[in-house]
Design an enzyme around this catalytic site. Sequence first.
Site, PDB file in Angstrom:
ATOM      1  N   TYR A  24      -8.662   7.755   3.872  1.00  0.00           N
ATOM      2  CA  TYR A  24      -8.062   6.641   3.131  1.00  0.00           C
ATOM      3  C   TYR A  24      -6.541   6.758   3.115  1.00  0.00           C
ATOM      4  CZ  TYR A  24      -6.485   3.677  -0.636  1.00  0.00           C
ATOM      5  OH  TYR A  24      -5.809   2.737  -1.355  1.00  0.00           O
ATOM      6  N   SER A 106       2.098   2.877  -9.014  1.00  0.00           N
ATOM      7  CA  SER A 106       1.324   1.776  -8.440  1.00  0.00           C
ATOM      8  C   SER A 106       0.428   1.113  -9.479  1.00  0.00           C
ATOM      9  CB  SER A 106       0.445   2.331  -7.309  1.00  0.00           C
ATOM     10  OG  SER A 106      -0.535   1.397  -6.916  1.00  0.00           O
ATOM     11  N   TYR A 130       1.041  -5.833  -8.047  1.00  0.00           N
ATOM     12  CA  TYR A 130       0.350  -6.857  -7.243  1.00  0.00           C
ATOM     13  C   TYR A 130       0.094  -8.035  -8.175  1.00  0.00           C
ATOM     14  CZ  TYR A 130      -0.867  -3.331  -3.701  1.00  0.00           C
ATOM     15  OH  TYR A 130      -0.831  -2.379  -2.720  1.00  0.00           O
ATOM     16  N   THR A 156       4.976  -6.157  -4.568  1.00  0.00           N
ATOM     17  CA  THR A 156       4.500  -5.961  -3.193  1.00  0.00           C
ATOM     18  C   THR A 156       4.161  -7.314  -2.585  1.00  0.00           C
ATOM     19  OG1 THR A 156       3.646  -3.773  -3.661  1.00  0.00           O
ATOM     20  CG2 THR A 156       2.723  -4.914  -1.763  1.00  0.00           C
ATOM     21  N   LYS A 219       9.045  -5.637  -2.119  1.00  0.00           N
ATOM     22  CA  LYS A 219       8.626  -4.616  -1.140  1.00  0.00           C
ATOM     23  C   LYS A 219       7.778  -5.260  -0.056  1.00  0.00           C
ATOM     24  CE  LYS A 219       5.829  -0.360  -0.869  1.00  0.00           C
ATOM     25  NZ  LYS A 219       4.487  -0.836  -0.482  1.00  0.00           N
ATOM     26  N   HIS A 243       4.021  -1.231   4.590  1.00  0.00           N
ATOM     27  CA  HIS A 243       2.874  -0.686   3.868  1.00  0.00           C
ATOM     28  C   HIS A 243       2.282   0.514   4.615  1.00  0.00           C
ATOM     29  CE1 HIS A 243       0.627  -2.402   0.321  1.00  0.00           C
ATOM     30  NE2 HIS A 243      -0.126  -1.369   0.599  1.00  0.00           N
ATOM     31  N   GLY A 275       8.235   4.569   4.936  1.00  0.00           N
ATOM     32  CA  GLY A 275       7.454   4.634   6.174  1.00  0.00           C
ATOM     33  C   GLY A 275       8.061   5.552   7.210  1.00  0.00           C
ATOM     34  N   GLY A 276       7.390   6.636   7.530  1.00  0.00           N
ATOM     35  CA  GLY A 276       7.796   7.465   8.659  1.00  0.00           C
ATOM     36  C   GLY A 276       8.778   8.578   8.341  1.00  0.00           C
TER      37      GLY A 276
END
Lengths: 348, 348, 348, 348
Positions: A24, A106, A130, A156, A219, A243, A275-276
């Site tokens: 996940y 979150s 959200y 988001t 975001k 995401h 990210g990354g």
Amino acid sequence: MAMVCLSDFEAHAKKYLPKIAWDYFAAGADDCTTRDENILAYKRIRFRTRVLRDVSAVDIRTKILGTKISFPVGIAPTGFHQLAWPDGEKSTARAARAMGTCYIASTYSTCTLEEISAAAPGGLRWFQLYIHRNRAASQQLVQRAEALGFQGLVLTADLPYTGKRRDDVRNGFCLPSHMKVKNLEGAFEVCKMSPLDPSVTWNDIYWLQSLTRLPIIIKGILTREDAELAVRHGVQGIIVSNHGGRQLDEGPATIDALVEVVEAVRGRVEVYVDGGIRKGSDVLKALALGAKCVFIGRPALWGLAYKGEEGLQDVLRILQDEFRLSMALAGCASVSEIGQHLVQFSKL
Amino acid sequence: MAMVCLSDFEAHAKKYLPKIAWDYFAAGADDCTTRDENILAYKRIRFRTRVLRDVSAVDIRTKILGTKISFPVGIAPTGFHQLAWPDGEKSTARAARAMGTCYIASTYSTCTLEEISAAAPGGLRWFQLYIHRNRAASQQLVQRAEALGFQGLVLTADLPYTGKRRDDVRNGFCLPSHMKVKNLEGAFEVCKMSPLDPSVTWNDIYWLQSLTRLPIIIKGILTREDAELAVRHGVQGIIVSNHGGRQLDEGPATIDALVEVVEAVRGRVEVYVDGGIRKGSDVLKALALGAKCVFIGRPALWGLAYKGEEGLQDVLRILQDEFRLSMALAGCASVSEIGQHLVQFSKL
Amino acid sequence: MAMVCLSDFEAHAKKYLPKIAWDYFAAGADDCTTRDENILAYKRIRFRTRVLRDVSAVDIRTKILGTKISFPVGIAPTGFHQLAWPDGEKSTARAARAMGTCYIASTYSTCTLEEISAAAPGGLRWFQLYIHRNRAASQQLVQRAEALGFQGLVLTADLPYTGKRRDDVRNGFCLPSHMKVKNLEGAFEVCKMSPLDPSVTWNDIYWLQSLTRLPIIIKGILTREDAELAVRHGVQGIIVSNHGGRQLDEGPATIDALVEVVEAVRGRVEVYVDGGIRKGSDVLKALALGAKCVFIGRPALWGLAYKGEEGLQDVLRILQDEFRLSMALAGCASVSEIGQHLVQFSKL
Amino acid sequence: MAMVCLSDFEAHAKKYLPKIAWDYFAAGADDCTTRDENILAYKRIRFRTRVLRDVSAVDIRTKILGTKISFPVGIAPTGFHQLAWPDGEKSTARAARAMGTCYIASTYSTCTLEEISAAAPGGLRWFQLYIHRNRAASQQLVQRAEALGFQGLVLTADLPYTGKRRDDVRNGFCLPSHMKVKNLEGAFEVCKMSPLDPSVTWNDIYWLQSLTRLPIIIKGILTREDAELAVRHGVQGIIVSNHGGRQLDEGPATIDALVEVVEAVRGRVEVYVDGGIRKGSDVLKALALGAKCVFIGRPALWGLAYKGEEGLQDVLRILQDEFRLSMALAGCASVSEIGQHLVQFSKL
């Protein structure tokens, strides 16, 4: 096993987490191209290293939306931290505060906002939202976050529906029965039907602004067109994000999209990126290309999975040390000296 | 084993089909460079994802040559479906009708056009033609198709001779004796000598137009020059295709050629594309670059090989779901919102 | 084992030749980068396939220096054919004649020019020359070749010294004692000291012209500057070659250098190319980029190693069939229709 | 095992050195991207080979800072040679003198400058300096070197702190107790605290100039901006270097940076390069792009590890032979004929 770099934490998590949880967290959409590109794109950026500058003192502190942080790496919003560590988001909050940085909690936390706040009073936290079909539930969440002292509201924008993550489909991923999306308890069942509202548009920014005095950070922006719209709708910040490659596969790597967004924004609002990020030098590259701060997603979860609060501090400390060293080796004594002149894109 | 994406069907087919049949379907010409490039070229196209657009309802319906289809994915003409499933093209016809899309039946079907029609009355079907040395046989086929209610005539232009598919040569590929190219029964023996006429030229389009009132779609165009000739000769549609990489190896990937053809055609006729479609997002890319609809070849055969009509429906349903999700995540609520602004070519 | 494509012959040769002989034929200089690039560079060239052209008859014949050949593939000069097949160059000469093409016999043949001539009277042959320190020996060779009816003199320009081929050094490569460089018998010992003259310059072309009325073809040109010099010194042809990647490693692939040389020469002399030809479509690409004919080196040796004269004919026949098919599939009915419009360089 | 090329020495060292020593010498910073890029970047440079030039005599001699060397390959400064061979830097000094080239002795030698000088009287040597927090120690070192006849002072500019070399962290790398950094004996303990001064700036060049009449060469320059600063501060030479990829990872390959530095310097001072040299043809490329000489780091250590002085001579002799052969095959009879016209950057 010595934990020397973030890959060590990744390897540890892959080995010790239950497969369904590892899958996940690791999942990308479809072929996972964008997930992997987020990392590869950093490798195509080359430093233009400068030498013989006084780097006896390297100041890595910065500010986001006016608030000081000890170094420009925050915790991106990710869900279900109890899958990684029993104490879940409470550990995350403690580690972020201990390291003097920002934690974006979150909506899909396995602890309530109240529990998170109580775990680390005084820590800098933003709340990730959200927008649900049940707008009253969203409104209540925003107002709870504001009342609890969260200092930013992160909307988001890239999840009108959940991306197709093949392993989650194969595994029939669902939260274990003893965990709950506590912030929304009773409001819906996560595995049955998505409560998110796919009809959300830019106009809903105005609705959010009417609910709260918190600064709004959007975001999931990847294009100059959307960056311009974000500025025009009065947000205070933008997180360039795909995401973690979990939504639309084969969009751009975030570090590539950052360049376009920063250019469009022209300094009117702060721009961040996630990210990354896997090394301190990635942070330096992101700042050189205009990010005010970066946020880490999966690496934070690997830290939690290693040793909870302590493991996440280890991860943050490694990034901090690597970032400070990268600055020094690149010839920068303070964050204000970091600029585009430090990097160039490789032709390969 | 869960069938989550098209690769799952491919793996299943590779495992369960007789080697000679798998090799025949999988074969590319020479080094299989173009076959594989068809897929890789999609990976070099990046989405420019847009957010915060109302995608609560996503309409994936479209029309080809004025006829409604439920989503822009049809079945490309491929031969010998009985190699994949006992009922052969009858199953294909039923699955296409059930999913509300177009099926292009091949001259090299192992069922007759009459059997195909009877299997799925009322389904949208086009007939694919090879022009034979025996022109009377071709004329008769065209007229049978028209009489049976086929609504389009697809002329394959890229097979004056069969490409060199090494595995077929090694295997001595030939239809099993209990299968027949029924549409041409008696007219020739497939393994002995090719009945196709390599002297066919653009002028033969006029001959076809004299035989039938069906719209003519030409398949196998890869250059702006031939696209222009197709338009001038009065065809109604163009399928950008390299025959799944089975003819001249090291020609362009079809998605790359599509850009050139669409530009040349300037909307005068409809343009379609086949080759390399493996995900719903590939369909979105093809439409963004100007295709009106895509056609799938090998994935349809994998679906048949899995469970006949039902398996092919599974394949189509996955593509449909993925296409709808990709549209939503890219910010498109209807096919008319899809355009070139959605994509860019990666430099890598 | 069916021999379907040239790689099959390569695999066979690797399996059955003595290691020292395989290594010698396969060797490239240093890291073998250029040897491998010769092949890879063809893969970066894409066809612009044209359709619906009458290709019922495909004429693959052409001429080199005014002499007809059955198709534009000749045999490049390579040494020591007895390492591959007992009859050595006699078999090569017979196969080339049988297939109606040109064979360039090497100075380093293991048969004499007289034996080669006698083995296949009437075949089209050129003689490849290295200029030796002993100029009289070279003069004698040229005049023997002319007297024996060889129709061209190929001067190798890229071997002032032998390139560093690591495997040959490791193996201590040397001709087996029962084989001889017969053309030079007595003149020197191959393994002891190189007889080649590294002081040769363009002026020696004039010396060669004074010795013979044969047309002179210069082999080993890779730049526009040297192509211009070759034309100015009155040669009749140029073979773009890097000696199969056996001399200076990390020079250009020959098919890339061809473009530059053809542009510089502007049709004043014929241009040929060798290196990396493995398929009929490679021949088509070379002609599209301006080569009048290609020459094969290692594939000829693999053919010899397979079955001598017969094996080499197999190799040539495969290339011939593939070339004819490629022409047809690209829409060319004769060699004169091949042109630069047929190809484009891939960006990847 | 025949030692044919430098990779053979690398394989030998990897097999026979203690892991901790191999790891230390092999280490690159972080992901080792720059360490490996140093080598790969050479592979992207293609020769423009010229033919038919008189290369019967090839003169590979050159001068650096006015002093003759037998060929343009020197020994870069690396530390701790006793880890590779018991005699340490004494063997290095002897091999360099025997081969007629320059050895840059490191501050971090395991022999004293006096021992090095005594081992090979009359050899051409430069001394590499790190500026320490204890300036008196640095001053004393410079003056010892000058008194001992070292002919150049190389200031390393890219090590304000040590780069993060993961394997060294894992191994807890430290000099074995029987070895010492003898030049600094007593001044500090290597493993405890770095004695280097991270506050060093360009102004310290003036301080060095006040201490010594030796020419100053600055090592670690990678940008045009720093090259210009070096010239303005009156240095005599620049070594383009990224410390073998051991400092800031993901900076440029040195051969790529060389182009930029040479262009900025416009001949005002000599430019050298280290990093990634593995073949004689790499030397030719570096000179073609403007380097006056190259320096080898790890290959020298592999030579030492093989057979001490003799092994290092083997390494140098191989490079010398390969360089001479490359020059001949590229058509250059002397170093003065080497120029940018010899090379081009591959697009791939």
